[in-house]
Write an enzyme that holds these catalytic residues in place. Sequence first.
Site, PDB file in Angstrom:
ATOM      1  N   ARG A  64      -2.271  11.076  14.792  1.00 46.01           N
ATOM      2  CA  ARG A  64      -3.499  11.232  14.015  1.00 46.01           C
ATOM      3  C   ARG A  64      -4.089  12.603  14.278  1.00 46.01           C
ATOM      4  O   ARG A  64      -4.164  13.061  15.426  1.00 46.01           O
ATOM      5  CB  ARG A  64      -4.519  10.149  14.385  1.00 46.01           C
ATOM      6  CG  ARG A  64      -5.873  10.438  13.781  1.00 46.01           C
ATOM      7  CD  ARG A  64      -6.858   9.325  13.860  1.00 46.01           C
ATOM      8  NE  ARG A  64      -8.204   9.847  13.733  1.00 46.01           N
ATOM      9  CZ  ARG A  64      -8.767  10.243  12.574  1.00 46.01           C
ATOM     10  NH1 ARG A  64      -8.087  10.169  11.444  1.00 46.01           N
ATOM     11  NH2 ARG A  64      -9.992  10.719  12.542  1.00 46.01           N
ATOM     12  N   ILE A  65      -4.502  13.281  13.210  1.00 44.10           N
ATOM     13  CA  ILE A  65      -5.237  14.536  13.344  1.00 44.10           C
ATOM     14  C   ILE A  65      -6.559  14.346  12.608  1.00 44.10           C
ATOM     15  O   ILE A  65      -6.577  14.111  11.407  1.00 44.10           O
ATOM     16  CB  ILE A  65      -4.432  15.745  12.796  1.00 44.10           C
ATOM     17  CG1 ILE A  65      -3.772  15.423  11.457  1.00 44.10           C
ATOM     18  CG2 ILE A  65      -3.365  16.185  13.786  1.00 44.10           C
ATOM     19  CD1 ILE A  65      -3.076  16.636  10.828  1.00 44.10           C
ATOM     20  N   ASP A  92     -18.927  17.654  14.813  1.00 40.56           N
ATOM     21  CA  ASP A  92     -20.372  17.501  14.949  1.00 40.56           C
ATOM     22  C   ASP A  92     -20.689  17.027  16.359  1.00 40.56           C
ATOM     23  O   ASP A  92     -19.785  16.632  17.097  1.00 40.56           O
ATOM     24  CB  ASP A  92     -20.933  16.512  13.907  1.00 40.56           C
ATOM     25  CG  ASP A  92     -20.295  15.147  13.999  1.00 40.56           C
ATOM     26  OD1 ASP A  92     -19.211  14.963  13.414  1.00 40.56           O
ATOM     27  OD2 ASP A  92     -20.857  14.264  14.677  1.00 40.56           O
ATOM     28  N   ARG A 146      -6.264  16.227   2.477  1.00 39.37           N
ATOM     29  CA  ARG A 146      -5.859  17.035   3.632  1.00 39.37           C
ATOM     30  C   ARG A 146      -4.338  16.918   3.809  1.00 39.37           C
ATOM     31  O   ARG A 146      -3.663  17.905   4.095  1.00 39.37           O
ATOM     32  CB  ARG A 146      -6.568  16.520   4.897  1.00 39.37           C
ATOM     33  CG  ARG A 146      -6.229  17.286   6.135  1.00 39.37           C
ATOM     34  CD  ARG A 146      -7.062  18.524   6.325  1.00 39.37           C
ATOM     35  NE  ARG A 146      -8.470  18.181   6.394  1.00 39.37           N
ATOM     36  CZ  ARG A 146      -9.452  19.067   6.355  1.00 39.37           C
ATOM     37  NH1 ARG A 146      -9.182  20.345   6.248  1.00 39.37           N
ATOM     38  NH2 ARG A 146     -10.705  18.684   6.420  1.00 39.37           N
ATOM     39  N   GLY A 192      -7.232  11.637   8.037  1.00 38.55           N
ATOM     40  CA  GLY A 192      -7.923  10.569   7.316  1.00 38.55           C
ATOM     41  C   GLY A 192      -7.922  10.820   5.815  1.00 38.55           C
ATOM     42  O   GLY A 192      -7.728   9.908   5.014  1.00 38.55           O
ATOM     43  N   HIS A 216       0.789  -1.236   0.000  1.00 34.95           N
ATOM     44  CA  HIS A 216       0.000   0.000   0.000  1.00 34.95           C
ATOM     45  C   HIS A 216       0.817   1.279   0.000  1.00 34.95           C
ATOM     46  O   HIS A 216       0.265   2.370  -0.124  1.00 34.95           O
ATOM     47  CB  HIS A 216      -0.936  -0.005   1.219  1.00 34.95           C
ATOM     48  CG  HIS A 216      -1.695  -1.276   1.365  1.00 34.95           C
ATOM     49  ND1 HIS A 216      -1.264  -2.311   2.170  1.00 34.95           N
ATOM     50  CD2 HIS A 216      -2.825  -1.704   0.752  1.00 34.95           C
ATOM     51  CE1 HIS A 216      -2.110  -3.324   2.064  1.00 34.95           C
ATOM     52  NE2 HIS A 216      -3.057  -2.992   1.215  1.00 34.95           N
ATOM     53  N   ARG A 239      -3.284   3.999  -4.515  1.00 32.59           N
ATOM     54  CA  ARG A 239      -4.688   4.193  -4.123  1.00 32.59           C
ATOM     55  C   ARG A 239      -5.030   5.645  -3.811  1.00 32.59           C
ATOM     56  O   ARG A 239      -5.971   5.927  -3.040  1.00 32.59           O
ATOM     57  CB  ARG A 239      -5.056   3.338  -2.897  1.00 32.59           C
ATOM     58  CG  ARG A 239      -5.134   1.876  -3.218  1.00 32.59           C
ATOM     59  CD  ARG A 239      -5.392   1.047  -1.989  1.00 32.59           C
ATOM     60  NE  ARG A 239      -5.331  -0.355  -2.350  1.00 32.59           N
ATOM     61  CZ  ARG A 239      -6.395  -1.160  -2.423  1.00 32.59           C
ATOM     62  NH1 ARG A 239      -7.580  -0.711  -2.104  1.00 32.59           N
ATOM     63  NH2 ARG A 239      -6.260  -2.399  -2.782  1.00 32.59           N
ATOM     64  N   GLU A 244     -10.714   5.636  14.326  1.00 30.48           N
ATOM     65  CA  GLU A 244      -9.347   5.171  14.033  1.00 30.48           C
ATOM     66  C   GLU A 244      -8.407   4.988  15.218  1.00 30.48           C
ATOM     67  O   GLU A 244      -7.488   4.150  15.160  1.00 30.48           O
ATOM     68  CB  GLU A 244      -8.666   6.141  13.049  1.00 30.48           C
ATOM     69  CG  GLU A 244      -9.264   6.196  11.660  1.00 30.48           C
ATOM     70  CD  GLU A 244     -10.476   7.109  11.559  1.00 30.48           C
ATOM     71  OE1 GLU A 244     -10.692   7.916  12.496  1.00 30.48           O
ATOM     72  OE2 GLU A 244     -11.214   7.021  10.570  1.00 30.48           O
TER      73      GLU A 244
HETATM   74  N1  HPA Z   1     -19.005   9.378  14.167  1.00 29.87           N
HETATM   75  C1  HPA Z   1     -17.884   8.745  13.843  1.00 29.87           C
HETATM   76  N2  HPA Z   1     -16.819   9.366  13.410  1.00 29.87           N
HETATM   77  C2  HPA Z   1     -16.860  10.695  13.318  1.00 29.87           C
HETATM   78  C3  HPA Z   1     -17.994  11.415  13.636  1.00 29.87           C
HETATM   79  C4  HPA Z   1     -19.121  10.718  14.089  1.00 29.87           C
HETATM   80  O1  HPA Z   1     -20.169  11.311  14.396  1.00 29.87           O
HETATM   81  N3  HPA Z   1     -17.740  12.726  13.410  1.00 29.87           N
HETATM   82  C5  HPA Z   1     -16.489  12.796  12.972  1.00 29.87           C
HETATM   83  N4  HPA Z   1     -15.935  11.581  12.913  1.00 29.87           N
END
Ligand code: HPA
Length: 233
Positions: free
Chosen positions: A88-89, A205, A25, A21, A5, A44, A182
């Site tokens: 990880r960020i 969120d 980014r 992720g 990979h 990939r 993660e």
């Molecule tokens: N769930 C899982 N992973 C996430 C979320 C979530 O609400 N928001 C950002 N990463």
Amino acid sequence: MATPHIEAKIGEIAETILLPGDPLRAKAIADHYLSDVVQFNHVRNMLGYTGLYKGKRVSVMGTGMGMPSMAIYSYELIQVYGVKNLIRIGTAGALQENLKLHDIVVAQAASTDSNFGKQYGLDGEIAAIPDFQLLLNALKEAEALGLKYHVGTVLSSDVFYHIDKDNWRKWQKTGALCIEMEAYALFLNAAYLGAAALAINTISDSLVTGEQLSQEERQNSYADIMKVAMGLV
Ligand code: HPA
């Protein structure tokens, strides 16, 4: 020698790597923060770069979403490329009312609904924790930057769209601050393979209030955790 990979040659990846992720980014971070940049991976489209930040060598690469993807990349980075510090960020969803959008959560431990840890065949559960020195340094860095941060357990989940819409409430009761996908696998790989890991999250969120950041607001939040992470290089 390459891995299935990652096509980098040995030595092309720095001892410290930042792991968002999203591979785009990683590209944006390389473009905006690093000089003398060399791209070491595009297998990939999981873009990876090595460059200099304030004269220090650092790498940045996407990991994709979820523990299987994170586990593949972190394993190869540590085991084959000898990476020592993996940071990880990422974004996370708040599980507690006092966590607000844009807040920073530095993971002190990761709980999980994943079976990833079963591979070790232990008669019990392995603790998923970050490297203490990286954790301490990140808190000092956030403090120095005047950023609002929380430290505590994160939940690394295999499920983003849970059938049971209230499933997260059970995890809320365990005291987990936020949900992401993660950190648990990263922490176990690092512990088992002898590297240091950390996970710095920005709240994008809230499962408590239902609010979420726009794409543009996410960028700004990311800039904050980037600054903290870069302070660890
Ligand atoms: N769930 C899982 N992973 C996430 C979320 C979530 O609400 N928001 C950002 N990463």
